[in-house]
Design an enzyme around this catalytic site. Sequence first.
Site, PDB file in Angstrom:
ATOM      1  N   ASP A  95       0.666  -1.222  -0.074  1.00 41.63           N
ATOM      2  CA  ASP A  95      -0.068   0.205   0.338  1.00 41.63           C
ATOM      3  C   ASP A  95       0.918   1.261  -0.363  1.00 41.63           C
ATOM      4  O   ASP A  95       0.474   2.583   0.595  1.00 41.63           O
ATOM      5  CB  ASP A  95      -1.095   0.246   1.060  1.00 41.63           C
ATOM      6  CG  ASP A  95      -0.495  -0.145   2.570  1.00 41.63           C
ATOM      7  OD1 ASP A  95       0.725   0.353   2.577  1.00 41.63           O
ATOM      8  OD2 ASP A  95      -0.350  -0.197   3.470  1.00 41.63           O
ATOM      9  N   HIS A 145       3.595   2.193   2.399  1.00 37.02           N
ATOM     10  CA  HIS A 145       3.974   2.767   3.184  1.00 37.02           C
ATOM     11  C   HIS A 145       5.509   2.286   3.210  1.00 37.02           C
ATOM     12  O   HIS A 145       6.243   1.761   2.729  1.00 37.02           O
ATOM     13  CB  HIS A 145       3.068   1.994   4.627  1.00 37.02           C
ATOM     14  CG  HIS A 145       3.478   0.791   4.931  1.00 37.02           C
ATOM     15  ND1 HIS A 145       2.419  -0.127   4.881  1.00 37.02           N
ATOM     16  CD2 HIS A 145       4.957  -0.677   4.852  1.00 37.02           C
ATOM     17  CE1 HIS A 145       3.256  -1.722   4.972  1.00 37.02           C
ATOM     18  NE2 HIS A 145       4.328  -1.739   5.448  1.00 37.02           N
TER      19      HIS A 145
HETATM   20  C1  GLP Z   1       6.337  -4.284   6.365  1.00 33.10           C
HETATM   21  C2  GLP Z   1       7.284  -3.799   6.638  1.00 33.10           C
HETATM   22  C3  GLP Z   1       8.064  -2.487   5.288  1.00 33.10           C
HETATM   23  C4  GLP Z   1       8.195  -3.362   4.479  1.00 33.10           C
HETATM   24  C5  GLP Z   1       7.444  -4.097   4.609  1.00 33.10           C
HETATM   25  C6  GLP Z   1       6.980  -4.652   2.537  1.00 33.10           C
HETATM   26  O1  GLP Z   1       5.179  -3.639   6.680  1.00 33.10           O
HETATM   27  N1  GLP Z   1       7.294  -3.155   8.226  1.00 33.10           N
HETATM   28  O2  GLP Z   1       9.048  -1.285   6.098  1.00 33.10           O
HETATM   29  O3  GLP Z   1       8.944  -2.613   3.884  1.00 33.10           O
HETATM   30  O4  GLP Z   1       7.077  -5.261   5.619  1.00 33.10           O
HETATM   31  O5  GLP Z   1       7.045  -6.298   3.368  1.00 33.10           O
HETATM   32  P1  GLP Z   1       7.689  -7.273   2.145  1.00 33.10           P
HETATM   33  O6  GLP Z   1       9.405  -6.334   1.549  1.00 33.10           O
HETATM   34  O7  GLP Z   1       7.915  -8.086   2.797  1.00 33.10           O
HETATM   35  O8  GLP Z   1       6.984  -6.865   1.017  1.00 33.10           O
END
Ligand code: GLP
Length: 263
Positions: free
Chosen positions: A141, A143
């Site tokens: 999303d 973030h």
């Molecule tokens: C979590 C972390 C983020 C990270 C996101 C994406 O929510 N707090 O910092 O970027 O996951 O994770 P992934 O890399 O596993 O898609």
Amino acid sequence: MRVIIEPDYASMSKWAANYVANRIKAANPTKENPFKLGCPTGSSPLGLYQELINKYKAGEISFQNVITFNMDEYVNLSEEHPESYHSFMWTNFFSYIDIKADNVHILNGNSKDLVRECEDYEKAIMDAGGIDLFMGGIGPDGHLAFNEPGSSLASKTRIKTLTTDTIHANSRFFDGNLSLVPKQALTVGIGTVMEAREVLLVCNGHKKARALKHCIDGNISHKWTSSMLQMHPRAIVVCDEAACDELSVGTYKYYLDKERGNL
Ligand code: GLP
């Protein structure tokens, strides 16, 4: 913003690790003047961490004079839990390099006073002289750290309630059981990341295509908090081809041509 488009996850991770290693080496850090590195968790940076471990093992880089600050941590999840970000960092990175345990900073989501914990974290970053390079990933999303859609783009380290989207996305680490996913986290703010001298995000896979589009090809918006990096003087996004699926053709070609030296 600089955007690097690599063919796949492996080459994206290599590019990012080379960049980070070169920045650390160029800074020539000492005990008195260490390099301050911001660290993310998630599956995206796993390849980058592995490449940095490889470089350490090959004697190309040392982390003796590197201080780390992690982006975030769940609230009310014990540090020993395999899915805590404390566990993640030691399991996937810190245990394999020569970093000093005292130089590792990770928010304590079990602190009795979470507000104070966040204030102290900001102070610790300031006292260390600010972060030289903040590495990061992007949530589906959009973030950054746990700065969910709607977060203040000037925010500092604080408590955030996770969105339903993120609870669903992160349930893959908790046996797919939504009720086991912590509902709150402590996270550095977008303002905290913006204060770093450099920011480097890794973003891979088709599942991140919408987030990447909003991050680099859309307007700055608190609904896609990583888009704030458009205001950072030294931000780099390293992505793979699959993550580019929703970029405009013009944006995609521009960044490729630029890095190939055709422009
Ligand atoms: C979590 C972390 C983020 C990270 C996101 C994406 O929510 N707090 O910092 O970027 O996951 O994770 P992934 O890399 O596993 O898609």
